[in-house]
Design an enzyme around this catalytic site. Structure first.
Site, PDB file in Angstrom:
ATOM      1  CE  LYS A 188     -10.460   1.131   5.105  1.00 20.69           C
ATOM      2  NZ  LYS A 188      -9.130   0.514   4.841  1.00 20.69           N
ATOM      3  CB  ALA A 230     -14.874   2.341  -3.132  1.00 19.41           C
ATOM      4  CG  LEU A 253      -2.625   9.246  -4.456  1.00 20.66           C
ATOM      5  CD1 LEU A 253      -2.457  10.578  -5.185  1.00 20.66           C
ATOM      6  CD2 LEU A 253      -1.707   8.194  -5.070  1.00 20.66           C
ATOM      7  N   GLY A 265       0.765  -1.245   0.000  1.00 20.73           N
ATOM      8  CA  GLY A 265       0.000   0.000   0.000  1.00 20.73           C
ATOM      9  C   GLY A 265       0.792   1.288   0.000  1.00 20.73           C
ATOM     10  CE1 TYR A 304     -13.575   5.803   3.806  1.00 25.46           C
ATOM     11  CE2 TYR A 304     -14.694   4.264   5.265  1.00 25.46           C
ATOM     12  CZ  TYR A 304     -13.559   4.661   4.581  1.00 25.46           C
ATOM     13  OH  TYR A 304     -12.413   3.910   4.677  1.00 25.46           O
ATOM     14  CB  VAL A 317      -4.363  -7.175  -3.086  1.00 23.41           C
ATOM     15  CG1 VAL A 317      -3.030  -6.684  -2.556  1.00 23.41           C
ATOM     16  CG2 VAL A 317      -5.377  -6.042  -3.201  1.00 23.41           C
ATOM     17  CB  SER A 377       1.607   5.942   1.454  1.00 23.58           C
ATOM     18  OG  SER A 377       1.353   6.181   0.091  1.00 23.58           O
TER      19      SER A 377
END
Ligand code: 0WE
Length: 256
Positions: free
Chosen positions: A163, A96, A195, A13, A156, A66, A19
């Site tokens: 999550k 998403a 990002l 990631g 979200y 992944v 990040s």
């Protein structure tokens, strides 16, 4: 201090220097861990090579989507060949489709729902399963979550549902892998300007909201997430598994 001396880890990631994965990777490396990195897609390859390259020219840097079982198999075969064993895994991956984070949750398409869960939640299960055979003297798996998993954070949307799945998956993985001394925990971070956050409408207002309303009256610093990552990776957390640790300036305790 070298809390992680002699440990090996893999980090999923890192996109750029902002990040969360990079903040935790740097903290792990500072404590003596030897790390491998994966990147998603050619677009991020140069970034990750430039950042991870600072740990030495022989740092293992691998491409990994992944959502592809073949990619995951190849990555862990290479890590096994290079390191022989693995102690640490960081999952800091989420996606998403952008339109699913803009409109109403009720309009989430089947495809956007599937993609969000595949990339952001199922991937933890797939990575944990592939990592476990290499974690021969125990391990620590850390995944990143967010408050939208438990309460509604406008926009979200499907990421909150993904999550929630990630956090529940953490508990079931902790149960399955506990007998192998592999611990699995989540860090639920307050908003950080990465990002992944850029281009999200109202993100700057969200940072201001945390400043105004969190008990600590400030936002979370990436290095503080790094320090929590070190804690979860270290023997300090040897009896903690299946947990969600809030690193959010205390925001999560508030009712109003
Ligand atoms: O988990 C996240 C964001 C993850 C993310 C970001 C993007 C942006 C670009 C997942 N998928 C995408 N897809 C894209 O096309 N966060 C915790 C940061 C975040 O994102 C929000 C937030 C917060 C906080 C979206 C809406 C509202 C709040």
């Amino acid at each position: 201090m070298s809390l992680l001396a002699g440990k090996t880890g893999i980090v999923f990631g890192v996109a750029n220097k902002r990040s969360i994965a990079w903040a935790i990777a740097q903290a792990w490396a500072r404590e003596g861990a030897k790390l491998a990195f994966t990147y998603q897609g050619e677009r991020l390859k140069d970034n990750v090579e430039e950042l991870a390259g600072t740990f030495g020219a022989d740092t293992l840097i691998l491409s990994c989507d992944v959502t592809k079982d073949e990619d995951i198999a190849r990555v862990f075969a290479e890590v096994g060949a290079k390191f022989g064993k693995l102690n640490l895994l960081l999952h800091s991956v989420a996606f998403a489709p952008k339109d699913a984070l803009e409109g109403e949750f009720v309009n989430t398409s089947r495809e956007a729902y599937r993609i969000a869960h595949d990339v952001s939640a199922y991937s933890l299960v797939a990575l944990a399963r592939a990592a476990a055979p290499l974690m021969t003297d125990g391990g620590s798996i850390v995944a990143m979550s967010y408050y939208g998993a438990e309460k509604v954070v406008p926009h979200y949307n499907v990421m909150g549902v993904a999550k929630a799945s990630l956090e529940a998956s953490t508990r079931y993985l902790a149960y399955d892998l506990g007998p192998k001394k592999i611990r699995v925990n989540c860090i639920s971070a307050g908003p950080v300007n990465t990002l992944a956050a850029r281009g999200i409408a109202g993100f700057t207002d969200m940072l201001k909201h945390y400043e105004a309303h969190s008990p600590l009256k400030r936002n979370v610093l990436p290095e503080e997430l790094g320090a929590t990552g070190v804690f979860l990776a270290s023997d300090g957390a040897a009896a903690m598994t299946g947990q969600v640790l809030y690193v959010d300036s205390g925001y999560q305790i508030m009712g109003m």
